[in-house]
Design a protein around this motif. Structure first.
Motif, PDB file in Angstrom:
ATOM      1  N   LYS A 170      -7.873  21.322  -6.173  1.00 38.59           N
ATOM      2  CA  LYS A 170      -6.821  22.335  -6.209  1.00 38.59           C
ATOM      3  C   LYS A 170      -5.702  22.004  -7.191  1.00 38.59           C
ATOM      4  N   GLY A 171      -5.608  20.728  -7.590  1.00 42.09           N
ATOM      5  CA  GLY A 171      -4.556  20.356  -8.546  1.00 42.09           C
ATOM      6  C   GLY A 171      -4.969  19.178  -9.396  1.00 42.09           C
ATOM      7  N   PRO A 172      -6.042  19.319 -10.192  1.00 39.99           N
ATOM      8  CA  PRO A 172      -6.530  18.174 -10.973  1.00 39.99           C
ATOM      9  C   PRO A 172      -5.490  17.609 -11.933  1.00 39.99           C
ATOM     10  N   ASP A 173      -4.624  18.490 -12.482  1.00 42.86           N
ATOM     11  CA  ASP A 173      -3.608  17.997 -13.406  1.00 42.86           C
ATOM     12  C   ASP A 173      -2.632  17.059 -12.689  1.00 42.86           C
ATOM     13  N   GLU A 174      -2.281  17.396 -11.436  1.00 43.30           N
ATOM     14  CA  GLU A 174      -1.369  16.548 -10.669  1.00 43.30           C
ATOM     15  C   GLU A 174      -2.047  15.232 -10.277  1.00 43.30           C
ATOM     16  N   THR A 175      -3.329  15.296  -9.958  1.00 49.49           N
ATOM     17  CA  THR A 175      -4.082  14.078  -9.624  1.00 49.49           C
ATOM     18  C   THR A 175      -4.068  13.109 -10.801  1.00 49.49           C
ATOM     19  N   LEU A 176      -4.306  13.636 -11.997  1.00 51.28           N
ATOM     20  CA  LEU A 176      -4.333  12.775 -13.179  1.00 51.28           C
ATOM     21  C   LEU A 176      -2.924  12.306 -13.555  1.00 51.28           C
ATOM     22  N   ASN A 180     -16.079  15.721  -1.665  1.00 55.85           N
ATOM     23  CA  ASN A 180     -15.183  14.709  -2.227  1.00 55.85           C
ATOM     24  C   ASN A 180     -15.252  14.722  -3.744  1.00 55.85           C
ATOM     25  N   GLY A 181     -14.295  15.415  -4.355  1.00 57.23           N
ATOM     26  CA  GLY A 181     -14.180  15.355  -5.809  1.00 57.23           C
ATOM     27  C   GLY A 181     -13.134  14.345  -6.236  1.00 57.23           C
ATOM     28  N   LEU A 182     -12.308  13.908  -5.291  1.00 55.46           N
ATOM     29  CA  LEU A 182     -11.171  13.042  -5.608  1.00 55.46           C
ATOM     30  C   LEU A 182     -11.616  11.693  -6.156  1.00 55.46           C
ATOM     31  N   GLY A 183     -12.520  11.009  -5.430  1.00 57.76           N
ATOM     32  CA  GLY A 183     -12.980   9.694  -5.887  1.00 57.76           C
ATOM     33  C   GLY A 183     -13.686   9.747  -7.228  1.00 57.76           C
ATOM     34  N   PRO A 184     -14.687  10.643  -7.395  1.00 57.04           N
ATOM     35  CA  PRO A 184     -15.384  10.726  -8.683  1.00 57.04           C
ATOM     36  C   PRO A 184     -14.470  11.089  -9.851  1.00 57.04           C
ATOM     37  N   CYS A 215       0.845  -1.193   0.000  1.00 56.58           N
ATOM     38  CA  CYS A 215       0.000   0.000   0.000  1.00 56.58           C
ATOM     39  C   CYS A 215       0.882   1.246   0.000  1.00 56.58           C
ATOM     40  N   GLU A 216       0.576   2.171  -0.893  1.00 56.44           N
ATOM     41  CA  GLU A 216       1.296   3.442  -0.971  1.00 56.44           C
ATOM     42  C   GLU A 216       0.347   4.589  -0.651  1.00 56.44           C
ATOM     43  N   LEU A 217       0.879   5.623   0.007  1.00 57.59           N
ATOM     44  CA  LEU A 217       0.097   6.804   0.356  1.00 57.59           C
ATOM     45  C   LEU A 217       0.580   8.006  -0.451  1.00 57.59           C
ATOM     46  N   ARG A 218      -0.350   8.741  -1.032  1.00 57.11           N
ATOM     47  CA  ARG A 218      -0.029   9.949  -1.800  1.00 57.11           C
ATOM     48  C   ARG A 218      -0.961  11.076  -1.386  1.00 57.11           C
ATOM     49  N   VAL A 219      -0.512  12.317  -1.576  1.00 54.48           N
ATOM     50  CA  VAL A 219      -1.328  13.494  -1.286  1.00 54.48           C
ATOM     51  C   VAL A 219      -1.618  14.227  -2.588  1.00 54.48           C
ATOM     52  N   THR A 220      -2.889  14.440  -2.890  1.00 56.38           N
ATOM     53  CA  THR A 220      -3.280  15.175  -4.091  1.00 56.38           C
ATOM     54  C   THR A 220      -4.711  15.651  -3.949  1.00 56.38           C
ATOM     55  N   SER A 221      -5.031  16.783  -4.548  1.00 55.35           N
ATOM     56  CA  SER A 221      -6.384  17.335  -4.469  1.00 55.35           C
ATOM     57  C   SER A 221      -6.960  17.497  -5.866  1.00 55.35           C
ATOM     58  N   ALA A 222      -8.092  16.855  -6.091  1.00 55.56           N
ATOM     59  CA  ALA A 222      -8.739  16.954  -7.401  1.00 55.56           C
ATOM     60  C   ALA A 222      -9.317  18.339  -7.622  1.00 55.56           C
TER      61      ALA A 222
END
Length: 458
Positions: free
Chosen positions: A326-332, A355-359, A317-324
């Motif tokens: 505030k930074g959708p380009d980084e999430t993708l 929660n925009g991250l999951g969708p 399991c890996e943990l990452r920090v990203t916001s869909a």
């Protein structure tokens, strides 16, 4: 009857753990008195390892309660390899066994148990003695769920079949544990789970586990029922490609019209074939991982629970920090990074509030995504809707439990990874057993309280 074969040396036997650590595999062990001798093994006390015994296999093969008996050179090592691998698989899955570790080519160390004189048989396919006892049933009939039978160990009477009622009414007591309904239910449910784990484990090798015979004992230190004795090529029927004519188990010995040196060599090759492949049960070609994406570092403690739960299933399991948001380009970009290396991945989206991250992840990847939002006490009832109410075309389930998110991922990987599936199946069994034992303890307490009250008021 006391002879042994637990997932580890019990905590109550700390000296045993120290002694085993100081006595590496293959080293000389001081043997005590012979506790028992069966047709294919001997059991010795280990004075320097309290609560443990040595299970020593013999170069002997038998059939029909030893009506047929032959020496097969090398069988002890083959049987010991098979048993050690099978018990290691079951132990790592979470099944409680008496196995401690392999000691030498022909022996292993086990917790000392008082054996329950019942052979439990689990069948997926009707064959052998079942057909004789159930005329009219054709060979190959499949049982869903697998059929459980029990036989009382009594060579003089050819191990007669017993019912649950007979076992309960026998009122057996071993190591201070009386065998009642609860204990019978635990052994029956455990037999099915053990069979299903081994059945699933043989499938990647295109081998059908037809049936399985096992025994249980009561650990003399922990007073709990554990899988004991051995599981080797005498214990099952194994058909490559589901074809009886290719059988690799002891049935090939039982079927011999005449035991010649050539015929015995054929049987030995079958046993060697199983011993070589049984080691593969401890491995899997399937890889997988969970990637937890958190919308904020403040969610770290929630995510750490997911990672810890994944570890219980053996899933990286890996943990990452990203916001869909505030930074959708980084999430993708992060999504593409994990899609690009070809390792099957389950994404877990951890985002509170909106929660925009999951969708967003679900709408942009073909990999599974599960929401596991950390809900606040103040706004949780409102915030959860952003995880539940999704646009059309998205398949992104939601679980509020970090452990539940890990289990969801494990169930996906378990479809193609028998080691993960085994841990899931064992977890189900152990949960059921703990509830069964809790119910028994509660009923015993209630009964004692009632008796006390009756005594006081009489």
């Amino acid at each position: 009857m006391t002879w042994g074969t637990s997932s580890s040396v019990p905590a109550a036997a700390a000296p045993a753990a120290i002694a085993i650590a100081m006595a590496p595999a293959g080293s000389e062990l001081k043997l005590g008195k012979k506790v028992n001798e069966g047709k294919t093994k001997e059991v010795y006390e280990l004075p320097d390892i309290p609560g443990c015994v040595l299970m020593q296999s013999k170069d002997q093969i038998t059939a029909g309660n030893a009506a047929r008996k032959d020496r097969m050179e090398g069988k002890a090592a083959i049987s010991n390899t098979t048993t050690s691998c099978v018990f290691q698989l079951l132990q790592e899955a979470g099944i409680k066994t008496a196995f401690v570790r392999k000691h030498s080519d022909t022996a292993f160390i086990a917790a000392h148990c008082e054996m329950i004189p019942i052979e439990w048989v689990c069948r997926r396919i009707a064959t052998g003695s079942f057909l004789k006892r159930n005329p009219g049933v054709k060979e190959g009939y499949k049982f869903y769920p697998p059929k459980i039978e029990m036989f009382f160990k009594d060579d003089a009477n050819n191990d007669p079949q017993w019912s649950e009622e007979q076992l309960i009414e026998a009122k057996f007591s071993f190591a201070g544990l009386t065998i009642g309904q609860t204990e019978v239910d635990i052994m029956a449910r455990s037999t099915q789970a053990i069979f299903e784990i081994l059945e699933k484990s043989w499938q990647p090798q295109n081998c059908t586990l037809v049936d399985l015979k096992i025994e249980f004992g009561v650990n003399i230190l922990t007073k709990e029922i554990v899988l004991a004795d051995v599981i080797d090529n005498d214990s099952w029927r194994l058909w490559p490609s589901g074809d009886r004519s290719q059988q690799k188990d002891k049935q090939s010995y039982r079927d011999l019209k005449e035991v010649t040196p050539e015929a015995l060599q054929m049987v030995k090759r079958n046993f060697e074939w199983v011993a070589e492949r049984v080691e593969l049960l401890l491995k899997t070609k399937s890889q997988g991982r969970v990637v937890v994406l958190m919308g904020s570092p403040s969610d770290l403690s929630h995510c750490e629970k997911i990672k810890k739960a994944c570890a219980t299933f053996g899933i990286p399991c890996e943990l990452r920090v990203t916001s869909a948001h505030k930074g959708p380009d980084e999430t993708l970009r992060i999504k593409a990074e994990y899609e690009g290396d070809g390792i099957p991945t389950v994404f877990v989206a951890v985002a509170g509030r909106s929660n925009g991250l999951g969708p967003v992840m679900s709408g942009n990847t073909a990999y599974p995504v599960v929401n596991c939002p950390p809900l606040s006490a103040d706004w949780g009832a409102q915030d959860v809707w952003s995880s539940l109410r999704l646009p059309s075309g998205l398949g992104c389930p939601t679980t509020l439990s970090p452990e539940g998110a890990a289990q969801f991922a494990a169930q996906i990987f378990g479809l193609n990874n028998h080691l993960v599936w085994a841990k899931l199946r064992s977890s189900m069994l152990n949960t059921w057993i703990s509830l069964k034992q809790a119910d028994k303890k509660l009923r015993e307490c209630t009964l004692c309280l009632t008796e006390v009250c009756e005594t006081v008021f009489v």
